[in-house]
Write a protein that holds these residues in place. Structure first.
Motif, PDB file in Angstrom:
ATOM      1  N   ILE A   1      -4.594  -1.011   5.122  1.00  0.00           N
ATOM      2  CA  ILE A   1      -4.852   0.416   4.961  1.00  0.00           C
ATOM      3  C   ILE A   1      -5.429   0.976   6.259  1.00  0.00           C
TER       4      ILE A   1
ATOM      5  N   LEU B   1      -5.884   1.194  -6.414  1.00  0.00           N
ATOM      6  CA  LEU B   1      -6.569   0.729  -5.203  1.00  0.00           C
ATOM      7  C   LEU B   1      -7.195  -0.651  -5.398  1.00  0.00           C
TER       8      LEU B   1
ATOM      9  N   LEU C   1      -4.550  -5.903  -0.168  1.00  0.00           N
ATOM     10  CA  LEU C   1      -4.426  -4.738   0.710  1.00  0.00           C
ATOM     11  C   LEU C   1      -5.345  -4.805   1.924  1.00  0.00           C
TER      12      LEU C   1
ATOM     13  N   GLN D   1      -0.797   7.144   7.103  1.00  0.00           N
ATOM     14  CA  GLN D   1      -0.533   5.700   7.060  1.00  0.00           C
ATOM     15  C   GLN D   1       0.728   5.366   7.865  1.00  0.00           C
TER      16      GLN D   1
ATOM     17  N   CYS E   1      -6.045   7.011   6.767  1.00  0.00           N
ATOM     18  CA  CYS E   1      -5.484   7.142   5.418  1.00  0.00           C
ATOM     19  C   CYS E   1      -6.562   6.886   4.381  1.00  0.00           C
ATOM     20  N   TRP E   2      -7.374   5.876   4.599  1.00  0.00           N
ATOM     21  CA  TRP E   2      -8.440   5.536   3.661  1.00  0.00           C
ATOM     22  C   TRP E   2      -9.380   6.709   3.431  1.00  0.00           C
TER      23      TRP E   2
ATOM     24  N   TRP F   1       0.832  -1.204   0.000  1.00  0.00           N
ATOM     25  CA  TRP F   1       0.000   0.000   0.000  1.00  0.00           C
ATOM     26  C   TRP F   1       0.868   1.255   0.000  1.00  0.00           C
ATOM     27  N   LYS F   2       1.942   1.280   0.786  1.00  0.00           N
ATOM     28  CA  LYS F   2       2.800   2.465   0.811  1.00  0.00           C
ATOM     29  C   LYS F   2       3.557   2.644  -0.507  1.00  0.00           C
TER      30      LYS F   2
END
Length: 351
Positions: free
Chosen positions: A289, A247, A285, A329, A293-294, A141-142
């Motif tokens: 997350i 995503l 993911l 995040q 952040c989401w 994710w990062k």
């Protein structure tokens, strides 16, 4: 003279100004056809790394440069010549970490080539989808957030880094290249245009722009598709589709289990999935997350995809918001590592 002195010679399709014929040798290095043939083993099929649209891209090796990517234009037409010249003339004047570097060009009779730095990790499309999904190592994710930020920086640069705003017009995952450190590079500037001055919404509101038929519909701003309204916000919409693609790890237009092709934007935000993150997020993911952040990420994504272009943010704002999402995040990850490294995040209550 501004940093983009040649833009007027290719941004208007009907332009026949003398500037259109400025020798490209005055702008960047010219390679002979023999040099490029030698670099690619006579354009051997095994050297092809991409073959999308009217071009093929070969991996080659030039003695003075090392490995390079050589785009060979397959279309021998006035439109193909215009795209070739546009790409050379704009890229030779763009210098940014998130724009693919131009090395030179080649031109021999009807054969035309553009030479770039070779970008070792292929396109974002390849990294997300690949030809065989089993061979694709999912991006974290990062990593995905950092790629999003880099692309936003590149687009902000071409939109506002000069007194003459440039619209890319072909923002999509296959035109975003990733280097060995997964730093994204915007590529394929053959369709770019100078932003129209004054009101970008012509009257009558609907205009037919036949030159734009090559632009991928799944990434196309609905206003531009319907009315021909061209502005930087067209790139913002396309970038919103890329954000969604990153995503979900689904193609911008994909085949459903029912044998029907559907646009990702329509699929992700229909009544069944809207507000239910678990139904759209890449399974790789899930639990990775942070909710904070989401919320920031999904909000800026939806704003990019606003049906009214005037409601979309600028790419500078998008860049800042995505940087904040990454910071949130990282803070959440640090706190989780301190308290319970094995726990997962839940998006169940996020809307």
């Amino acid at each position: 003279m501004g940093p983009f002195p040649c833009l007027s010679c290719f941004t208007t399709p009907k332009s026949n100004t003398k500037n259109h014929f400025i020798p490209l040798e005055q702008l960047c290095h010219r390679y002979s056809c023999a040099q490029l043939q030698k670099a690619t083993n006579n354009f051997n099929q095994s050297s092809i790394v991409s073959g999308e649209g009217p071009c093929q891209v070969y991996k080659g090796h030039l003695k003075a440069q090392g490995y390079v990517a050589i785009k060979k234009f397959k279309t021998r037409s006035p439109a193909g010549d215009t795209e070739f010249r546009a790409e050379v003339k704009i890229l030779c004047q763009l210098h940014h970490p998130n724009v693919v570097p131009l090395i030179g060009f080649g031109e021999h009779k009807s054969d035309k080539f553009v030479v770039y730095d070779y970008v070792s990790n292929g396109s974002l499309y390849d990294c997300l989808h690949g030809t065989n999904i089993n061979n694709v190592v999912p991006l974290s994710w990062k990593q995905r957030l950092n790629i999003c930020i880099g692309v936003a920086r590149g687009l902000h640069y071409i939109h506002f880094g000069s007194k003459i705003p440039i619209i890319h017009r072909a923002v999509k995952s296959s035109n975003i290249l990733l280097d060995h450190n997964l730093v994204p590079k915007l590529a394929d500037f053959g369709l770019c245009k100078k932003e129209p001055q004054g009101d970008s919404r012509p009257k009558p509101p609907r205009v037919e722009v036949r030159e734009d038929l090559e632009v991928s519909l799944e990434y196309m701003d609905p206003e531009f598709h319907m009315y021909g309204w061209l502005s930087k916000k067209c790139d913002v919409y396309s970038f919103g589709v890329v954000l969604l693609e990153i995503l979900c790890r689904k193609e911008a237009c994909f085949l459903t289990p029912y044998g029907v092709y559907v646009y990702l934007v329509k699929w992700a935000f229909n009544d069944e999935r809207k507000g239910v993150p678990e139904k759209i997020v890449d399974p790789c993911l899930m639990g990775k997350i942070a909710p904070e952040c989401w919320q920031v990420f999904i909000e800026i994504l939806q704003r990019c995809l606003a049906s009214d272009g005037e409601e979309r943010p600028t790419m500078g704002e998008v860049e800042v918001v995505l940087e904040n999402a990454l910071l949130l995040q990282e803070r959440a990850d640090a706190e989780k590592e301190h308290h319970d490294p094995s726990s997962n995040y839940s998006l169940a209550n996020c809307n």
